[in-house]
Design an enzyme around this catalytic site. Structure first.
Site, PDB file in Angstrom:
ATOM      1  N   CYS A 116       1.004  -0.889  -0.025  1.00 53.55           N
ATOM      2  CA  CYS A 116       0.116   0.386   0.034  1.00 53.55           C
ATOM      3  C   CYS A 116       1.021   1.056  -0.261  1.00 53.55           C
ATOM      4  O   CYS A 116       0.353   2.365  -0.417  1.00 53.55           O
ATOM      5  CB  CYS A 116      -0.959   0.314   0.707  1.00 53.55           C
ATOM      6  SG  CYS A 116      -2.605  -1.313   1.315  1.00 53.55           S
ATOM      7  N   HIS A 256      -3.465   6.730   2.621  1.00 49.49           N
ATOM      8  CA  HIS A 256      -3.365   5.761   2.376  1.00 49.49           C
ATOM      9  C   HIS A 256      -4.692   5.354   2.547  1.00 49.49           C
ATOM     10  O   HIS A 256      -5.323   6.240   3.464  1.00 49.49           O
ATOM     11  CB  HIS A 256      -2.472   4.734   2.531  1.00 49.49           C
ATOM     12  CG  HIS A 256      -2.871   3.748   2.210  1.00 49.49           C
ATOM     13  ND1 HIS A 256      -4.141   2.935   0.749  1.00 49.49           N
ATOM     14  CD2 HIS A 256      -2.802   2.341   2.498  1.00 49.49           C
ATOM     15  CE1 HIS A 256      -3.642   1.957   1.014  1.00 49.49           C
ATOM     16  NE2 HIS A 256      -3.426   1.200   1.948  1.00 49.49           N
ATOM     17  N   ASN A 286     -10.087   0.202   0.139  1.00 47.41           N
ATOM     18  CA  ASN A 286      -9.118  -0.359   0.132  1.00 47.41           C
ATOM     19  C   ASN A 286      -8.120  -1.057  -1.499  1.00 47.41           C
ATOM     20  O   ASN A 286      -8.332  -2.310  -1.515  1.00 47.41           O
ATOM     21  CB  ASN A 286      -8.388  -0.528   0.904  1.00 47.41           C
ATOM     22  CG  ASN A 286      -6.559  -0.488   1.102  1.00 47.41           C
ATOM     23  OD1 ASN A 286      -5.622   0.090  -0.101  1.00 47.41           O
ATOM     24  ND2 ASN A 286      -5.950  -1.312   1.916  1.00 47.41           N
TER      25      ASN A 286
HETATM   26  C1  LIG Z   1      -9.637  -5.293   9.285  1.00 46.99           C
HETATM   27  C2  LIG Z   1     -10.130  -4.380  10.558  1.00 46.99           C
HETATM   28  C3  LIG Z   1     -11.341  -4.204   9.778  1.00 46.99           C
HETATM   29  C4  LIG Z   1     -10.838  -5.297  11.646  1.00 46.99           C
HETATM   30  O1  LIG Z   1     -11.700  -4.441  12.376  1.00 46.99           O
HETATM   31  P1  LIG Z   1     -11.300  -4.567  13.589  1.00 46.99           P
HETATM   32  O2  LIG Z   1     -11.717  -3.792  14.408  1.00 46.99           O
HETATM   33  O3  LIG Z   1      -9.363  -4.741  13.713  1.00 46.99           O
HETATM   34  O4  LIG Z   1     -11.974  -6.051  14.426  1.00 46.99           O
HETATM   35  P2  LIG Z   1     -11.086  -7.473  14.660  1.00 46.99           P
HETATM   36  O5  LIG Z   1     -10.527  -7.926  13.858  1.00 46.99           O
HETATM   37  O6  LIG Z   1     -11.037  -7.353  16.210  1.00 46.99           O
HETATM   38  O7  LIG Z   1     -12.310  -8.109  15.067  1.00 46.99           O
HETATM   39  C5  LIG Z   1     -13.383  -8.323  15.787  1.00 46.99           C
HETATM   40  C6  LIG Z   1     -14.680  -8.726  15.746  1.00 46.99           C
HETATM   41  O8  LIG Z   1     -15.057  -8.736  14.340  1.00 46.99           O
HETATM   42  C7  LIG Z   1     -15.219 -10.099  13.579  1.00 46.99           C
HETATM   43  N1  LIG Z   1     -15.346  -9.550  12.373  1.00 46.99           N
HETATM   44  C8  LIG Z   1     -13.804 -10.035  11.573  1.00 46.99           C
HETATM   45  N2  LIG Z   1     -14.726  -9.628  10.521  1.00 46.99           N
HETATM   46  C9  LIG Z   1     -15.573  -8.851  10.542  1.00 46.99           C
HETATM   47  C10 LIG Z   1     -16.977  -8.887   9.343  1.00 46.99           C
HETATM   48  N3  LIG Z   1     -16.288  -8.347   8.016  1.00 46.99           N
HETATM   49  N4  LIG Z   1     -18.421  -8.458   9.241  1.00 46.99           N
HETATM   50  C11 LIG Z   1     -18.197  -8.900  11.194  1.00 46.99           C
HETATM   51  N5  LIG Z   1     -17.713  -9.098  11.334  1.00 46.99           N
HETATM   52  C12 LIG Z   1     -16.284  -8.775  11.526  1.00 46.99           C
HETATM   53  C13 LIG Z   1     -14.079 -10.247  14.084  1.00 46.99           C
HETATM   54  O9  LIG Z   1     -14.434 -12.067  14.447  1.00 46.99           O
HETATM   55  C14 LIG Z   1     -14.467 -10.145  15.874  1.00 46.99           C
HETATM   56  O10 LIG Z   1     -15.055 -11.329  15.875  1.00 46.99           O
HETATM   57  P3  LIG Z   1     -15.582 -11.884  18.057  1.00 46.99           P
HETATM   58  O11 LIG Z   1     -14.423 -10.612  18.852  1.00 46.99           O
HETATM   59  O12 LIG Z   1     -16.134 -12.885  17.879  1.00 46.99           O
HETATM   60  O13 LIG Z   1     -13.976 -12.624  17.598  1.00 46.99           O
HETATM   61  C15 LIG Z   1      -9.167  -3.593  11.268  1.00 46.99           C
HETATM   62  O14 LIG Z   1      -8.124  -4.267  11.676  1.00 46.99           O
HETATM   63  C16 LIG Z   1      -8.423  -2.990  10.048  1.00 46.99           C
HETATM   64  O15 LIG Z   1      -8.542  -1.541   9.286  1.00 46.99           O
HETATM   65  N6  LIG Z   1      -6.696  -2.998  10.517  1.00 46.99           N
HETATM   66  C17 LIG Z   1      -6.607  -2.307   9.462  1.00 46.99           C
HETATM   67  C18 LIG Z   1      -6.212  -2.310   8.197  1.00 46.99           C
HETATM   68  C19 LIG Z   1      -4.834  -1.799   7.220  1.00 46.99           C
HETATM   69  O16 LIG Z   1      -4.708  -0.941   7.925  1.00 46.99           O
HETATM   70  N7  LIG Z   1      -4.554  -3.034   6.849  1.00 46.99           N
HETATM   71  C20 LIG Z   1      -3.065  -2.118   6.061  1.00 46.99           C
HETATM   72  C21 LIG Z   1      -2.868  -2.990   4.970  1.00 46.99           C
HETATM   73  S1  LIG Z   1      -3.266  -1.257   3.975  1.00 46.99           S
END
Ligand SMILES: CC(C)(COP(=O)(O)OP(=O)(O)OC[C@H]1O[C@@H](n2cnc3c(N)ncnc32)[C@H](O)[C@@H]1OP(=O)(O)O)[C@@H](O)C(=O)NCCC(=O)NCCS
Length: 329
Positions: A116, A256, A286
């Site tokens: 990214c 980004h 993204n």
């Molecule tokens: C991926 C992302 C959106 C997930 O959000 P989060 O708040 O961290 O969520 P978590 O991974 O802690 O998951 C929380 C819960 O939601 C659930 N969950 C994950 N994806 C889900 C979805 N699409 N829909 C519903 N629930 C979901 C998980 O299973 C978890 O459930 P649990 O608590 O029962 O285990 C976030 O972590 C993120 O944006 N990360 C960085 C991405 C990024 O910047 N990448 C860089 C490369 S460019």
């Protein structure tokens, strides 16, 4: 003679027509529009449909439009830096394929892989060829067909990514406009949190890798979030400090588009109000290398000569960085 800066003299973008909404994703994986919107800020993303179409096909649209806007022909391009994580083929480079498709017969080029942060790396390295006097027209393309490496059964990644491509032209400027500074960073130990498991030389494609879905994005979201939010904000603040820029001096932040919460944290760390932040994550998700040039394309009509613009990115690798530029037109 005054110093030569590399100025962006044209920008263009392309997003495919097909709109994949949160509503449609609700019918594919166990998720909700509410969860996706509140956790990421994304409402919909674009998907490139069509047999045999790759990232370079989106780039053709973006670049042909750019050349037309700038009023030049493809054979005037000297160098193409194609920033992508989803090249059409493992080899040859998508830069070569693009050059052939648009008729840039005098250009050489290469692909740049920094996930990214690719577009930031590309602008910074492309600028060196201009500043050194080696080249006068450098095309920096940032684009990805992320849908080609997404597992649409994995709700933690399929909701985030989309397809799209943008491009800018870099040309010499002796009036003090263009790329003023850049900070590029990487930390390969972060690869464990965000990568594609198979398809490279360490783990070539096999029946097993396909059966195990190892050709798609693997991400430990929370860990990546933690690194992204800190590093992107830090590097944006660092480039402001280094160039004695206050938040009032910054006209635009172009972050980004990985997660609206990461964008907000970066803007807040810089002391920059939301009215100065380019955000289109709600419509495109993204697009990896595409996010920053797509923002510049969509905001182009609001940009003015002399605007102080900060680009900031974080991506797999880990890679991150920031570019400070003065808009040239
Ligand atoms: C991926 C992302 C959106 C997930 O959000 P989060 O708040 O961290 O969520 P978590 O991974 O802690 O998951 C929380 C819960 O939601 C659930 N969950 C994950 N994806 C889900 C979805 N699409 N829909 C519903 N629930 C979901 C998980 O299973 C978890 O459930 P649990 O608590 O029962 O285990 C976030 O972590 C993120 O944006 N990360 C960085 C991405 C990024 O910047 N990448 C860089 C490369 S460019």
């Amino acid at each position: 003679m005054s110093k030569i800066h590399a100025a962006i003299t044209a920008v263009n973008g392309y997003v495919p027509e097909y709109v994949l909404t949160n509503k449609e994703l609700e019918s594919i994986v166990d998720t909700t529009d509410e969860w996706i919107t509140s956790r990421t800020g994304i409402k919909e993303r674009r998907i490139l449909k069509g047999e045999g179409l790759g990232t370079s096909d989106m780039a053709v649209h973006a670049v042909n439009g750019l050349l037309k806007k700038r009023g030049i022909t493809a054979d005037e391009i000297e160098l193409i830096i194609f920033c992508t994580t989803t090249p059409d083929l493992p080899f040859p480079a998508s830069a070569n394929i693009l050059a052939d498709k648009i008729g840039a017969k005098n250009a050489w080029g290469y692909d740049l892989q920094a996930a990214c942060s690719g577009f930031i790396y590309g602008v910074s390295t492309g600028a060196q060829f201009i500043e050194s006097g080696k080249h006068k027209k450098v095309l920096v393309v940032g684009g990805d067909k992320m849908s080609s490496i997404i597992n649409y059964q994995d709700r933690t990644t399929c909701i985030i990514f989309g397809d799209g491509c943008g491009a800018v032209l870099l040309e010499p400027n002796e009036e003090g406009y263009g790329v003023m500074d850049s900070i590029l960073r990487s930390d390969g130990s972060g690869r464990q949190f965000l990568h594609q498991k198979a398809g490279g030389s360490a783990r070539p494609a096999s029946h097993e890798t396909v059966d195990n879905n190892e050709h798609s994005v693997y991400q430990e979201g929370q860990a990546v979030f933690k690194f992204a939010v800190t590093n992107m904000a830090d590097v944006a603040a660092e480039i402001m400090d280094r160039n004695n820029l206050t938040s009032d001096d910054v006209t635009w932040l172009v972050p980004h588009q990985a997660n609206k919460r990461i964008i907000d944290a970066t803007a807040s760390r810089m002391g920059v109000g939301s009215e100065k932040v380019m955000i289109n994550i709600q419509r495109y998700g993204n697009t990896t290398n595409g996010t920053i040039p797509l923002c510049l394309w969509e905001w182009e009509s609001q940009l003015k000569k002399g605007d102080n613009i900060i680009l900031a990115a974080f991506g797999g690798g880990f890679t991150w960085g920031s570019v400070y530029l003065k808009w040239a037109y």
